[in-house]
Structures are given as structure tokens and as C-alpha cells.
Design an enzyme around this catalytic site. Structure first.
Site, mmCIF file in Angstrom:
data_model
loop_
_atom_site.group_PDB
_atom_site.id
_atom_site.type_symbol
_atom_site.label_atom_id
_atom_site.label_comp_id
_atom_site.label_asym_id
_atom_site.label_seq_id
_atom_site.Cartn_x
_atom_site.Cartn_y
_atom_site.Cartn_z
ATOM 1 N N TYR A 60 0.848 -1.194 0.000
ATOM 2 C CA TYR A 60 0.000 0.000 0.000
ATOM 3 C C TYR A 60 0.879 1.238 0.000
ATOM 4 C CZ TYR A 60 -3.014 3.706 1.798
ATOM 5 O OH TYR A 60 -3.698 4.883 1.950
ATOM 6 N N GLU A 83 -3.334 7.464 -4.322
ATOM 7 C CA GLU A 83 -3.262 6.221 -3.549
ATOM 8 C C GLU A 83 -3.122 5.046 -4.507
ATOM 9 O OE1 GLU A 83 -6.004 4.786 0.015
ATOM 10 O OE2 GLU A 83 -6.787 4.046 -1.883
#
Ligand code: GDP
Ligand code: MN
Length: 424
Positions: free
Chosen positions: A102, A189
Site C-alpha cells: 500500500y 493512492e
């Protein structure tokens, strides 16, 4: 914020030199099949909506053949996720995933930071909210010096990346940081970015949001409206934006809420200010009415701006009423609203005779404003006039959402009965 769908974000990443899977967007099962043939081999079919958790919602599917891709696309395109219809699917080569990571770049508004911030975790793929705090690594990025290779190496060591992979991760993250800055993102993101079987890092997902205030610097993005919208802007959104974009004197916000123009019970909604807008919804909810649109004319806008917003609100088809919801003691001079409303109602009500209009205004210059409304609208408000259902209220009702809602509901009922009697 101006948000991109995954496939758009990935195209901008690709243009900036980031590794993204080979793929293309499709709007029909046939197109999905063609893209899958072009890719050759197993593919991922991913529904394109402005929402996270698509995996869980069943709109990310992995298939082996073009025929299966078409079938998966047909199923995904028939779905609605979090109220948003899926209109496109991204077809991509299936990745050989060894591990998921992530990372995101956001703005850290904390007083001691006020800078971009990188968040990273070796636990990618799931919602970041469900990753334990101690497994999320954060770093504020110096807005002037940026995120350098040595910062990145240092950071990756702390995050537990093994020595022999440090330079690979550092180069991936520094490239992303540069893109974040160059594209004037608010959020970027990548969850997950993955390591493939042969050790490459690839962006498997992408959420990119551009800072609204920077949209003007990026004509290449082709963003029509620098606002947070659930989908493509509607005609009303575009008109609303043109009112705001061409006049900076106070707020003149107008936005579509996707009302269906055939059902009864929708009200042209014109609150003044955010808190007021919530009270106005309270008024409508209590009596089962719904807002056709969202609007806001606060921050002391000039009469001409209020006029343009009110004109759009009132010209929406098949509404059962209009609410000017001044549920606040505004310090802006309310006579601008009064003047604008007199002009608009004289123009619009003859086209919608008898339309219920509940006007609530209070605060600075209230007495003068109510006087302007009463005098200016008197000849429209005669018992048989097009303005016969105009009602004007001041400070006595500023918190009485129940009363305002009930007045609107009673007038709307009469209005619909009258319309039905005339076979309209
Ligand atoms: P999200 O659920 O909306 O965040 O959609 P993602 O694009 O992140 O996909 C959800 C999950 O699908 C990923 O975390 C992966 O675990 C899984 N997945 C498995 N194979 C693939 C693949 O080939 N490509 C992609 N993009 N995801 C895959
Ligand atoms: Mn994701």
C-alpha cells in the site's frame, strides 16, 4: 475535488512513466471481449466507479478467455455500487502477484506538518483503515526539497523492506512523489501496488484526485468542473459551474442531485449556507418532500449571482415547489436575495403559475428585505395570480423547520391537485 476513475488515473501514471498493467477501458461486453483478445491470456475485469472496496462489491473479476471477459463485463455493467451505476469496465492483463503493498500521498493538514505525507504499508490490498497502526509507516515530505532517494531508502529500511529490494522501492516511491507534485494531486493512492513473480513493482490500482485550485494549471486533464461530483457533470452542473467560475463575488453553488423528473415531491432547493442547507433538508424530510438539486448562495453574493442560481433552480422541470431556505441569521445583506427573487419570480412564475414558493429570509437588513419581497411581489401574489402560493417569512421562523416544511407540503398538495385537475 476533481477525481479520476481508476483507468484515467492509470493512463496519467503510464504517461508519467509508471509501470501499470497493459489494458483498456470498455463500455460494453463486446468491447471488453475485443480488449481481452488484444491483451491475450487471462485478464482482470474491473468496474469503474468512484468508490473503494470494489473487490468486495463483486466488480473485480479474474477470467481466462475473451468470452469469459465479455460475460464478466456484462454482469459488472449491470450493477450499481454505493448508488453509482457501473458504466465502464477496465480490462487489464492479469497480474502474477507475489505480494501486495500500500502507498498513498495525501496532504497532512496538522499544524506541525502542513505538507504532503507519504503513507506506506507492506500490507496492501485491503482498506487501509483495517491495517494495524504499527504496520503503517508515515513520512512528512518537505514541500521545498521534496522526497529524495536517500529519504526513500531511509524510509523503506524503517518499513522493513529487505536490503536487496531497497533501491527498487525507493525508485518507485520517489517517482510517485514527483508525479504527485507535478500533477498537483490532493490524493494519490496506489492500493495495492504489487510485486510480480519476476520481481517488478506494478500499480494494480489507482486513486488520483487533483487539487481543485490547481485544475486551471492542467488543461491537459480536460476537467470540466473543479468540483467533487459522483459522475459525469450534468447540464445543470455545467451551468452551475459557469455561474461560479465567472463571478467570484460570494458563493453561487448549484449542483445536480440526480432527481428523476417524472416523480412527484421534488422541490427546487435554494438554501443559503451549509448549516442552513441541513435545516432545509430537515424541513423537507419531515414532510416527505425531496430536494431536486443542491444550491448555496452565501458569502454575500451579489444580486446578479443569486438571480442566476435561483433562475436555474426554478426552471427545473416538474418541481412541486421552491424553497428559499434562509435558516440562519445571516450577516450578509439579505436585500440582494430579495431583489434577485423579485426579478426571478416575475420571470418564472408565469411559466409555472401557482407554484408554491416559500421564502424565508432573516438577518442583516431583514426588515428592508422582507419589504422588498412584499412590495415587489404584491401584484404577482393576487388570489388568481401566478404568485398566489408565495409565502414570505422572517426571523420568527428561522429555526422552525417543521412549520416551513408543513407550509410547503400543504401548498404542494394544492398545487398538484390543481395541475391534475387541468390534466397536466
Ligand atoms: P478495490 O477493491 O476497489 O480497491 O480494487 P483493486 O483494484 O484494489 O482490486 C482488489 C484486489 O483484487 C487486489 O487487492 C488484488 O488482491 C486482487 N487481484 C488479484 N489479481 C489481480 C490482478 O490481476 N489485477 C488486479 N488489479 N487485482 C488483482
Ligand atoms: Mn484497491
Amino acid at each position: 475535488m476533481a477525481k479520476f476513475l481508476e483507468y484515467q488515473g492509470k493512463e496519467w501514471l503510464r504517461k508519467a512513466g509508471m509501470p501499470v498493467p497493459k489494458g483498456k477501458v470498455a463500455s460494453s461486453p463486446e468491447e471488453a471481449k475485443e480488449v481481452a483478445e488484444w491483451i491475450g491470456g487471462p485478464v482482470a475485469v474491473k468496474g469503474q466507479v468512484q468508490a473503494g472496496g470494489r473487490g468486495k462489491a463483486g466488480i473485480v473479476k479474474l477470467v481466462n478467455t475473451p468470452e469469459e471477459a465479455a460475460a464478466a463485463a456484462a454482469e459488472i455493467l449491470s450493477k450499481t455500487v454505493k448508488g453509482l451505476p457501473v458504466r465502464q469496465v477496465l480490462i487489464e492483463e492479469k497480474l502474477d502477484i507475489k505480494k501486495e503493498y500500500y502507498c498513498s500521498f495525501v496532504i497532512n493538514n496538522a499544524r506541525e506538518a502542513r505538507s504532503p505525507m507519504l503513507m506506506f504499508s507492506t500490507e496492501g490490498g485491503m482498506d487501509i483503515e483495517s491495517v494495524p497502526e504499527e504496520l503503517i509507516f508515515k513520512l512528512n515530505i518537505d514541500p521545498i526539497f521534496g522526497f529524495k532517494t536517500y529519504d526513500a531508502i531511509d524510509f523503506c529500511v524503517k518499513a522493513g523492506i529487505p536490503d536487496d529490494e531497497l533501491s527498487k522501492f525507493a525508485s518507485f516511491l520517489t517517482k510517485l512523489a514527483k508525479i504527485y507534485k507535478e500533477y498537483d494531486c490532493q490524493t494519490l493512492e496506489i492500493n495495492p501496488f504489487v510485486m510480480t513473480g519476476n520481481g517488478d513493482l506494478v500499480c494494480a490500482d489507482c486513486k488520483m484526485e487533483i487539487d481543485n485550485s490547481a485544475v486551471g494549471r492542467h488543461p491537459e486533464f480536460g476537467i470540466k468542473i473543479a468540483r467533487d461530483l459522483p459522475g459525469e457533470p450534468t447540464e445543470l452542473d455545467l451551468i452551475g459551474w459557469s455561474i461560479e467560475e465567472t463571478d467570484a463575488r460570494g458563493t453561487g453553488f448549484l449542483m445536480n442531485m440526480g432527481y428523476d423528473e417524472v416523480s412527484p415531491g421534488y422541490i427546487g432547493y435554494h438554501p443559503i449556507g451549509g448549516g442552513s442547507a441541513m435545516m432545509g433538508l430537515d424541513a423537507l424530510n419531515q414532510v416527505g418532500l425531496k430536494p431536486a438539486n443542491y444550491a448555496d448562495t452565501s458569502g454575500n453574493p451579489v444580486g446578479s449571482k443569486i438571480y442566476r442560481v435561483a433562475k436555474c433552480v426554478l426552471s427545473q422541470p416538474n418541481i412541486d415547489g421552491y424553497l428559499l431556505g434562509g435558516f440562519m441569521m445571516a450577516n450578509q445583506e439579505q436585500w440582494h436575495h430579495a431583489n434577485a427573487l423579485v426579478k426571478v419570480l416575475w420571470e418564472e412564475l408565469p411559466k409555472k403559475p401557482g407554484l408554491p414558493c416559500v421564502l424565508l429570509l432573516c438577518g442583516n437588513k431583514e426588515d428592508e428585505s422582507l419589504e422588498i419581497l412584499r412590495k415587489g411581489l404584491a401584484d404577482l401574489m393576487t388570489p388568481d395570480g401566478p404568485g398566489k402560493r408565495i409565502e414570505i417569512y422572517g426571523k420568527e421562523y428561522v429555526t422552525d423547520t417543521k412549520f416551513i416544511g408543513e407550509r410547503l407540503a400543504a401548498l404542494a398538495k394544492e398545487y398538484r391537485a390543481e395541475k391534475e385537475a387541468h390534466g397536466k
